[in-house]
Design a protein around this motif. Structure first.
Motif, mmCIF file in Angstrom:
data_model
loop_
_atom_site.group_PDB
_atom_site.id
_atom_site.type_symbol
_atom_site.label_atom_id
_atom_site.label_comp_id
_atom_site.label_asym_id
_atom_site.label_seq_id
_atom_site.Cartn_x
_atom_site.Cartn_y
_atom_site.Cartn_z
ATOM 1 N N UNK A 36 -12.998 -9.163 43.883
ATOM 2 C CA UNK A 36 -11.795 -8.331 43.866
ATOM 3 C C UNK A 36 -12.141 -6.874 44.215
ATOM 4 N N UNK B 5 -5.188 -8.004 37.869
ATOM 5 C CA UNK B 5 -6.341 -7.848 38.754
ATOM 6 C C UNK B 5 -6.297 -6.528 39.529
ATOM 7 N N UNK C 195 1.832 -15.176 29.628
ATOM 8 C CA UNK C 195 0.625 -14.386 29.899
ATOM 9 C C UNK C 195 -0.159 -14.208 28.600
ATOM 10 N N UNK D 289 -4.891 -17.297 30.794
ATOM 11 C CA UNK D 289 -5.720 -16.740 31.873
ATOM 12 C C UNK D 289 -7.052 -17.483 31.957
ATOM 13 N N UNK E 245 -9.413 -23.065 36.690
ATOM 14 C CA UNK E 245 -8.882 -23.734 37.884
ATOM 15 C C UNK E 245 -9.296 -22.967 39.153
ATOM 16 N N UNK E 246 -9.178 -21.648 39.091
ATOM 17 C CA UNK E 246 -9.512 -20.823 40.257
ATOM 18 C C UNK E 246 -11.009 -20.848 40.559
ATOM 19 N N UNK F 28 0.912 -23.658 48.846
ATOM 20 C CA UNK F 28 2.028 -22.772 48.486
ATOM 21 C C UNK F 28 2.576 -22.133 49.755
ATOM 22 N N UNK F 29 3.867 -22.311 50.008
ATOM 23 C CA UNK F 29 4.486 -21.624 51.161
ATOM 24 C C UNK F 29 4.451 -20.129 50.886
ATOM 25 N N UNK G 136 -5.228 -9.758 30.558
ATOM 26 C CA UNK G 136 -5.374 -10.976 31.369
ATOM 27 C C UNK G 136 -4.501 -10.960 32.630
ATOM 28 N N UNK G 137 -5.142 -11.198 33.746
ATOM 29 C CA UNK G 137 -4.405 -11.365 35.001
ATOM 30 C C UNK G 137 -4.045 -10.083 35.720
ATOM 31 N N UNK H 18 2.111 -25.467 43.963
ATOM 32 C CA UNK H 18 2.033 -24.197 43.229
ATOM 33 C C UNK H 18 0.615 -23.750 42.971
ATOM 34 N N UNK H 19 -0.351 -24.512 43.488
ATOM 35 C CA UNK H 19 -1.758 -24.155 43.239
ATOM 36 C C UNK H 19 -2.458 -23.877 44.572
ATOM 37 N N UNK I 14 2.161 -18.075 39.455
ATOM 38 C CA UNK I 14 2.530 -19.459 39.780
ATOM 39 C C UNK I 14 1.968 -20.415 38.739
ATOM 40 N N UNK I 15 0.759 -20.115 38.291
ATOM 41 C CA UNK I 15 0.140 -20.957 37.260
ATOM 42 C C UNK I 15 0.991 -20.924 35.987
ATOM 43 N N UNK J 151 3.412 -29.130 48.458
ATOM 44 C CA UNK J 151 3.483 -27.939 47.595
ATOM 45 C C UNK J 151 3.233 -28.299 46.125
ATOM 46 N N UNK K 191 -10.425 -8.382 32.459
ATOM 47 C CA UNK K 191 -9.447 -9.355 32.931
ATOM 48 C C UNK K 191 -9.307 -10.533 31.975
ATOM 49 N N UNK L 144 -1.720 -16.406 39.577
ATOM 50 C CA UNK L 144 -1.637 -16.497 38.116
ATOM 51 C C UNK L 144 -0.178 -16.685 37.687
ATOM 52 N N UNK M 3 8.598 -19.162 47.906
ATOM 53 C CA UNK M 3 8.406 -20.135 46.850
ATOM 54 C C UNK M 3 9.680 -20.216 46.031
ATOM 55 N N UNK M 4 10.212 -21.427 45.861
ATOM 56 C CA UNK M 4 11.519 -21.536 45.230
ATOM 57 C C UNK M 4 11.560 -20.972 43.815
ATOM 58 N N UNK N 296 4.054 -22.935 36.574
ATOM 59 C CA UNK N 296 3.752 -24.366 36.705
ATOM 60 C C UNK N 296 3.451 -24.996 35.356
ATOM 61 N N UNK O 239 -5.016 -12.573 43.576
ATOM 62 C CA UNK O 239 -4.716 -13.723 42.715
ATOM 63 C C UNK O 239 -3.684 -13.452 41.624
ATOM 64 N N UNK O 240 -2.998 -12.334 41.678
ATOM 65 C CA UNK O 240 -1.981 -12.088 40.645
ATOM 66 C C UNK O 240 -0.800 -13.036 40.835
#
Lengths: 678, 125
Positions: free
Chosen positions: A279, A217, B102, B107, B113-114, A80-81, A214-215, A76-77, B93-94, A74, A209, B91, B53-54, B97, B87-88
Motif C-alpha cells: 500500500x 488503508x 467494520x 478485518x 481472504x485477501x 466484481x464489475x 481496521x480497513x 463480490x470477491x 464488499x466483504x 460475480x 490496520x 473490504x 456493483x448492485x 457479502x 482494497x478499501x
C-alpha cells in the motif's frame, strides 16, 4: 469521420511527425525534453485512436453484448464489475514497477534517440497490443492465467514452459532489483537509514490496520507516507551525526541484510509486512509519477545527452553490447514486458465490466506506463553525459579510482572532473557518486535536478535526491517481498504434486523450506552481481531483459494461436510481427550473452579469459558463475523455442485445414446490461 | 449503515433484477422504477452515475458540462480508484457479502481472504 475531426487528427499527426523528426535529426545542439513529451503524446493518441481501434474491431471483434466473467461469476470477491476508470487505475498501479524507470536510464548510454524510439514504437505496436489481447483473451476464458491459456490453447508442454519461464524470470528479476538497491544504498548512511525505517513503518501500518483502524488503508498509507518523509529528514540528520558509521554499509553487508529481509518478508504474515508495504509503495509511486510529470512540464529541461553516442558499437561502460539487440532487451517495461501478461491474466480480467473496456484498460494503461519510461529517459538525459557515465559505470569498466574514471570518461569526449563529481555528491548529501551502477542513483539525480529546478533550488537537492532513492527503493523492496512470496507459492504448488504437505501454504515447515530455496536462488545471483568488478548490472540486467522478453514471446505465442483459432488468420500479423521481432531480439541477445568472443559481453569468453588469467581468490566460483549465466540463458531459449515450434505447428495445421479450430472460450452469454451497451 | 463503498461510481446501470434483501435494506430500488422516475423528470437513466456493483450504488450525479460537475466527477473517480487500489472497496464488499460490520474481527477475516490472493499476485517489474 467529420471534417473537423479529420483536421484535428491530421494536426496531431503533423505535430507528432515534427516532434519525432526534431528528436531524430537534430544533432548540433541539445534539444528540449518537451519534444520527447510531444512526440510521445501524439504517438499514443494516434496509436490508441487508430491502431487499437483497428485491433479491437477487426482482430478481436469486441462484443459489448457479451457478459464478462465479472458479471457472470460475480461473487463480490475476485469477480466484481468495476468502473472502467477504476480498473484502469488499478491495472496501471499493478503493472508499473521499477522496470520502466531503470531500463530507459541504462539504455540512455546509447543516447536518447534509440531508447525513445523503441519505447514509442514498441509500446504502440507490441507492448500495448500484448497487454490488450491477453487481457481480452483472459476475459473470454473466465479470467484464466497465461499458463492455463498456454496449456489449453497450445499444449501441456507449453503450459509447463510458461511455468518455468515465469519462475526463472522471477528469480532473475529479484536478484536484479536487489542489486539495484544495494548499489544505490552502499556507503550511504542517509539512504540506508531512510530505507531501513520503511520496515518498522510498514509494520506499524500493519498493526494500525489490524488493530487500531481496521480497513482504513488510505489513512494508514498517508500516515506511512508522512513517516517516510520524516525518515528522509531523519536520514539527513543521521548522515551528519556521529551515528553515520552505524548506517554505512558495504555492498556485501547490504546484500546479506536484503537476503535476510527477503526471507523474513516471505515467512512473516502478509498483513504484517507485505500488504502495508504494498500500500505504502503504491501510494508513493502514484504520487511521485504524477509530480515527476508535472515537474517535467514546468521545468521543460534541456537534454544534455546527445541523440546517439559512440557506445552504439557495443563498447558501453554501463553495459556492454551493440545497439541491436541490447537496447531492445534493456528497455522491456515501457516498450513491451512479458511480466504484464501475468497481470493482464490475473486480477484485472475479473474486474472488467464490459468487453469493450479491455481496449482502454489493456492498451491504455500500457501507454501510461510507456510514458513513465519516457519520463525516466528524460530524467537520465538531463544529466551531463560525463556525470551520467561516472555514476552508472562499474569500476572495472572505467578504472578503479575516481581519478582514473574521470580520465577515461573525459577521453571518450564527455568531459567531467573529480571536483565536479565531489560538488554534486556534496549537493545530494553523499560521500561519492562514482560507480553507483544499476540506474537508480542516476535516475534519482535526474529527478532531483528536475524537482530542485522547479522547487527549492540546489539547497534542497539532497532532499529530492533521497526522496527519489526512497521512492525507488520502496518500489523495489515491494517487488522483492511480493516476488519472493509468489515464487515460493509457485514452488510449493509444484512440490505439492510430489508430496502433498509441501503444497500446503499453511504448513510452516513447507513455508520456511520453500522460502529458503527461493531466497537462496535469487540471493546467489545477487551475490554474484555484488562481487562482479564490472558492476553486476552488466551481466544481470541483460539476463533479466532476455527472460522478460522471452515471457512476452510466450504471451504472444498464446495470443497468435488464439487469433488463428478464432478464424482471424488474415490478421495474424498483429501479434506475429511483434513475436518475430522479440524472437529475433532475444535469441540474438542470448547468442551474444553466451557466445560473443568479447569477454565483456559473452559469458563463456569471460570464463575463458578468467581461466587463462592469473590465479586469484574465488576464480573457480567466478568461472562457474559465468557458466551458470550461460546455462540459464541457453535453457530459457530452448524452452521458448519449444513453445514457438508447438505454436507454429498449431497455426499451420489450423490454417491448412488439417485441424479444426477449437478455442477454449467460455460460451457466449448475453449481458444483462444490454441497454447500456447500445 | 453507510458503507464507504457507496462512493464507487461508474457509468453502467444496475441490474434489472429484483433487488436483494441487502439492497432493499440499503434503500435501493429496481432499475425500471428508477428509470421511469428519471424519464418523468426528463432524464435518461444514463444521465446518472451509478455503481457498477448492485450493492454499492453511488449517489446519482447529473451529468453536466459545468466545470464544477466535471471536477466533482473526477474527484469521485480518483477517490474510487484509490479505494479500489488500496482494497478499501474490497473490504466494504466483504462486509456486505458477509453481513458483518467494520471491526477487528471482520478485518482479520478479510485480510485472511485477501492474503491468499496476494500470494499469487506478483509485483510487476
Amino acid at each position: 469521420m467529420k471534417i473537423g475531426k479529420v483536421l484535428i487528427w491530421l494536426a496531431v499527426a503533423a505535430l507528432g511527425a515534427l516532434a519525432l523528426s526534431t528528436i531524430a535529426f537534430h544533432r548540433r545542439e541539445p534539444i528540449n525534453a518537451m519534444w520527447l513529451v510531444v512526440a510521445a503524446l501524439c504517438s499514443y493518441a494516434l496509436g490508441y485512436r487508430f491502431y487499437s481501434k483497428f485491433v479491437a474491431a477487426k482482430v478481436l471483434a469486441l462484443d459489448a453484448m457479451r457478459a464478462t466473467p465479472a458479471e457472470r461469476l460475480e461473487n463480490g470477491r475476485d469477480f466484481v464489475r468495476t468502473n472502467k476508470w477504476v480498473v484502469f487505475g488499478h491495472h496501471f498501479a499493478a503493472i508499473a514497477g521499477p522496470g520502466p524507470l531503470v531500463g530507459p536510464v541504462l539504455a540512455a548510454q546509447f543516447g536518447y534517440l534509440p531508447g525513445t524510439l523503441w519505447i514509442l514504437v514498441g509500446a504502440v505496436f507490441a507492448g500495448c497490443v500484448q497487454d490488450f489481447v491477453i487481457l481480452l483473451f483472459s476475459v473470454r476464458r473466465d479470467g484464466k492465467s497465461l499458463g492455463q491459456m498456454a496449456r489449453d490453447e497450445i499444449s501441456k508442454t507449453a503450459g509447463t514452459v510458461a511455468f518455468i519461464s515465469v519462475l526463472s524470470i522471477l528469480i532473475i528479476l529479484l536478484a536484479v532489483v536487489a542489486l539495484i538497491i544495494v548499489n544505490a544504498l552502499k556507503d550511504s548512511p542517509w539512504g540506508a537509514f531512510t530505507i531501513g525505517m520503511t520496515i518498522p513503518i510498514a509494520l506499524l501500518m500493519g498493526v494500525y490496520l489490524r488493530y487500531l483502524r481496521p480497513g482504513r488503508v488510505l489513512e494508514a498509507s498517508l500516515l506511512g507516507f508522512l513517516l517516510v518523509v520524516a525518515a528522509i529528514f531523519g536520514g539527513q540528520w543521521i548522515s551528519q551525526s556521529t551515528h553515520a558509521a552505524a548506517f554505512t554499509f558495504a555492498g556485501t553487508t547490504l546484500a546479506i541484510l536484503i537476503i535476510v529481509y527477503g526471507f523474513a518478508a516471505s515467512a512473516l504474515p502478509v498483513w504484517l509486512l507485505l500488504a502495508p508495504r504494498d500500500y505504502l509503495s503504491t501510494f508513493v509511486k502514484l504520487g511521485t509519477v504524477a509530480i515527476l510529470a508535472l515537474g517535467i512540464v514546468l521545468v521543460r529541461p534541456t537534454l544534455q545527452m546527445p541523440a546517439l553516442t559512440r557506445f552504439i558499437d557495443g563498447s558501453g561502460p554501463v553495459f556492454a553490447g551493440n545497439l541491436f539487440p541490447f537496447a531492445f532487451i534493456t528497455i522491456a517495461c515501457g516498450a513491451i514486458s512479458g511480466f504484464h501478461s501475468l497481470i493482464s491474466s490475473g486480477t484485472t480480467p475479473k474486474m472488467i465490466a464490459r468487453e469493450t473496456q479491455t481496449r482502454m484498460v489493456g492498451y491504455g494503461a500500457m501507454m501510461a506506463e510507456s510514458f513513465v519510461g519516457i519520463m525516466a529517459m528524460i530524467a537520465a538525459c538531463t544529466l551531463q553525459p560525463g556525470t551520467y557515465l561516472a555514476v552508472n559505470s562499474g569500476a572495472g569498466m572505467v578504472g578503479g579510482s575516481p581519478t582514473a574514471a574521470v580520465a577515461t570518461i573525459s577521453n571518450w569526449g564527455f568531459p567531467i572532473t573529480a571536483d565536479q563529481m565531489a560538488v554534486l555528491a556534496h549537493n545530494v548529501g553523499e560521500k561519492t557518486l562514482f560507480f553507483r551502477t544499476g540506474g537508480a542513483p542516476a535516475f534519482a539525480l535526474g529527478m532531483a535536478k528536475i524537482f530542485s529546478d522547479s522547487l527549492g533550488g540546489t539547497a534542497v537537492m539532497a532532499i529530492w535526491y533521497h526522496f527519489a532513492i526512497m521512492f525507488e527503493a520502496l518500489f523495489i523492496l515491494t517487488v522483492l517481498d511480493a516476488g519472493t512470496r509468489v515464487a515460493r507459492f509457485m514452488l510449493q504448488d509444484a512440490l505439492g504434486h510430489i508430496w502433498k504437505p509441501l503444497g500446503r501454504t499453511s504448513w510452516y515447515p513447507s513455508i520456511v523450506a520453500t522460502s529458503a530455496v527461493t531466497v537462496a536462488a535469487w540471493g546467489y545471483f545477487l551475490w554474484q552481481g555484488i562481487r562482479d568488478p564490472l558492476g553486476g548490472i552488466n551481466s544481470l540486467w541483460p539476463l533479466f531483459g532476455i527472460c522478460n522478453q522471452l515471457l512476452a514471446a510466450v504471451a504472444l505465442c498464446v495470443a497468435t494461436t488464439i487469433i488463428v483459432k478464432m478464424g482471424r488468420s488474415r490478421y495474424i500479423w498483429v501479434t506475429l510481427v511483434p513475436l518475430c521481432w522479440l524472437v529475433a531480439v532475444t535469441f540474438a541477445a542470448a547468442w551474444h550473452k553466451v557466445f560473443d568472443p568479447n569477454p565483456l559481453i559473452g559469458t563463456l569468453a569471460h570464463a575463458r579469459q578468467l581461466a587463462a588469467g592469473p590465479a586469484m581468490e574465488g576464480l573457480q566460483r567466478r568461472i562457474f558463475n559465468d557458466q551458470l549465466d550461460a546455462a540459464v540463458c541457453g535453457l530459457l531459449v530452448v524452452l521458448v523455442s519449444v513453445i514457438v515450434i508447438e505454436s507454429a505447428i498449431q497455426w499451420i495445421s489450423v490454417i491448412s485445414g488439417r485441424r479444426k479450430p477449437a478455442t477454449q472460450e467460455a460460451p457466449f452469454v448475453a449481458t444483462q446490461y444490454a441497454e447500456e451497451a447500445l | 449503515m453507510k458503507a464507504s463503498g457507496d462512493l464507487v461510481i461508474g457509468k453502467s446501470v444496475d441490474r434489472t433484477c429484483e433487488p436483494t434483501a441487502e439492497t432493499r435494506r440499503r434503500g435501493e430500488e429496481k432499475l425500471e422504477h428508477r428509470t421511469r422516475e428519471a424519464r418523468r423528470h426528463g432524464k435518461s437513466h444514463r444521465d446518472g452515475v451509478f455503481s457498477d456493483h448492485p450493492i454499492t450504488r453511488s449517489r446519482a450525479i447529473t451529468r453536466s458540462h459545468s466545470a464544477r460537475a466535471v471536477l466533482k466527477k473526477m474527484i469521485l473517480i480518483v477517490r474510487a480508484t484509490l479505494r479500489e487500489i488500496f482494497d478499501e472497496s474490497a473490504y466494504d464488499r466483504f462486509l456486505l457479502r458477509t453481513h458483518a460490520s467494520r471491526s477487528r474481527a471482520s478485518y482479520r477475516e478479510f485480510a485472511r481472504e485477501r492474503d491468499a490472493a496476494m500470494l499469487k499476485k506478483p509485483g510487476c517489474c
